[in-house]
Design a protein around this motif. Structure first.
Motif, PDB file in Angstrom:
ATOM      1  N   PHE A  45       0.825  -1.203   0.000  1.00  0.00           N
ATOM      2  CA  PHE A  45       0.000   0.000   0.000  1.00  0.00           C
ATOM      3  C   PHE A  45       0.867   1.264   0.000  1.00  0.00           C
ATOM      4  O   PHE A  45       0.490   2.277  -0.583  1.00  0.00           O
ATOM      5  CB  PHE A  45      -0.939   0.018   1.204  1.00  0.00           C
ATOM      6  CG  PHE A  45      -2.042  -0.987   1.098  1.00  0.00           C
ATOM      7  CD1 PHE A  45      -2.964  -0.915   0.061  1.00  0.00           C
ATOM      8  CD2 PHE A  45      -2.163  -2.007   2.015  1.00  0.00           C
ATOM      9  CE1 PHE A  45      -3.986  -1.830  -0.048  1.00  0.00           C
ATOM     10  CE2 PHE A  45      -3.183  -2.934   1.918  1.00  0.00           C
ATOM     11  CZ  PHE A  45      -4.098  -2.855   0.884  1.00  0.00           C
ATOM     12  N   THR A  58      -1.734   5.189   6.043  1.00  0.00           N
ATOM     13  CA  THR A  58      -0.623   4.436   5.472  1.00  0.00           C
ATOM     14  C   THR A  58       0.658   4.657   6.269  1.00  0.00           C
ATOM     15  O   THR A  58       1.401   3.709   6.570  1.00  0.00           O
ATOM     16  CB  THR A  58      -0.399   4.836   4.004  1.00  0.00           C
ATOM     17  OG1 THR A  58      -1.612   4.658   3.264  1.00  0.00           O
ATOM     18  CG2 THR A  58       0.701   3.992   3.371  1.00  0.00           C
ATOM     19  N   GLY A  92      -6.870  -1.109   2.836  1.00  0.00           N
ATOM     20  CA  GLY A  92      -7.091  -1.569   1.468  1.00  0.00           C
ATOM     21  C   GLY A  92      -8.542  -1.459   1.048  1.00  0.00           C
ATOM     22  O   GLY A  92      -8.846  -1.036  -0.074  1.00  0.00           O
ATOM     23  N   SER A 151      -5.207  -5.403  -1.877  1.00  0.00           N
ATOM     24  CA  SER A 151      -6.313  -5.532  -0.938  1.00  0.00           C
ATOM     25  C   SER A 151      -6.699  -6.991  -0.717  1.00  0.00           C
ATOM     26  O   SER A 151      -7.099  -7.372   0.391  1.00  0.00           O
ATOM     27  CB  SER A 151      -7.522  -4.727  -1.430  1.00  0.00           C
ATOM     28  OG  SER A 151      -7.927  -5.148  -2.713  1.00  0.00           O
TER      29      SER A 151
END
Length: 325
Positions: free
Chosen positions: A1, A44, A232, A268
């Motif tokens: 990510f 994140t 995600g 994800s």
């Protein structure tokens, strides 16, 4: 990510006028979009910090990462997603009315498609589902069994209103009998995969997870593997639309947009796999079966699978769940 968000941020930085320009059209949505993107980036960064410096994460590090509570961040992300969707409905409701748009099917992967108000409304429903689920997961693990059952009922209540929102079929995007659709194209294949992902999400990550948490009092919301999955999921909910906007404004190519969507779908999906270990497979599979034999009765189906779980436990076929760090 982190890699995905870095690529996205580089594109946004080069085309910052999409947020900072003086055009009044869609101004509310642009502000809401910039705020939502900031929350996703903050999420994140926090995950990255906790993953690579787990010992120091609770005591040392950038102040903004140290002091932000997980529940507060999750609620902010949920509320931001709802506001983002409704500002889109408010700002674009005239130009994006369903009656004025002649898309082949729903969805944002085709560069020729335009997101309709109906799709925005449907999207807002799932943003609400996200918010109530994350509050449920954060607050019920230490409650009594009775309290958890009441909370399970409460977190499922929004599904009573599902029929009040538009319903757009994934299969319409790869239905070979419908003019303009090609089930063998990359877009057709991606929508078919998205259909399977949705079924997996709904019956494992939503109903299956909620029932498992309610039955055994599992504590997952603070775990790194869950928070990675949650990032995600929330990113996937908005990035398809955001990337289509960038294609229409010629900030990225159609091919680049599809590649970024594929990358996010892979990320994800991988992030969801560790969570499967704490979800009751029999309960989730039973929920999936009910989806086909007792359609559009989510409240009833969740009650049935909860009773099913109780019966399996009483018969000794199902043991309590366990969550590792």
């Amino acid at each position: 990510f982190a890699m995905y968000m870095t690529i996205l941020l580089s594109v946004v930085t080069q085309n910052h006028k999409m947020f900072t320009g003086k055009i009044n059209y869609g101004k509310r949505h642009r502000v809401a979009g910039a705020f939502h993107l900031m929350i996703l980036l903050l999420y994140t960064l926090q995950l990255h910090y906790e993953a690579f410096w787990p010992v120091q994460a609770s005591s040392v590090g950038p102040p903004i990462l140290h002091f932000i509570d997980h529940l507060a961040l999750d609620i902010t992300l949920g509320l931001s997603g709802i506001i983002l969707t409704h500002t889109a409905i408010y700002d674009f409701r005239s130009a994006h009315q369903d009656a004025r748009i002649n898309n082949v099917a729903s969805g944002a992967l085709d560069s020729a498609s335009t997101i309709t108000v109906g799709e925005m409304l449907e999207h807002s429903f799932y943003q609400i589902i996200n918010l109530v689920q994350i509050i449920f997961l954060h607050t019920v693990s230490e409650k009594s069994l009775l309290s958890r059952m009441v909370a399970l009922f409460a977190v499922t209540v929004p599904w009573i209103f599902r029929q009040s929102f538009p319903i757009n079929s994934f299969s319409a995007n790869y239905n070979s009998t419908k003019p303009g659709t090609d089930p063998t194209s990359l877009i057709g294949i991606l929508y078919r995969i998205k259909k399977y992902q949705y079924l997996f999400y709904k019956h494992f990550m939503l109903h299956g997870l909620n029932v498992s948490v309610a039955m055994w009092g599992l504590s997952v919301a603070q775990k790194l593997f869950f928070r990675t999955y949650w990032l995600g999921l929330n990113a996937a909910y908005v990035m398809e639309f955001f990337l289509q906007t960038m294609v229409k404004r010629r900030y990225v190519s159609q091919n680049c947009m599809l590649q970024m969507n594929v990358f996010l779908m892979i990320c994800s999906t991988i992030a969801a796999l560790p969570l499967v270990n704490v979800i009751s497979a029999p309960v989730s599979l039973f929920s999936l079966w009910l989806n086909f034999v007792n359609r559009k009765r989510e409240m009833m189906n969740v009650a049935i699978i909860t009773l099913f779980a109780h019966l399996l436990i009483a018969a000794g076929f199902l043991n309590g769940g366990k969550v590792d760090s």
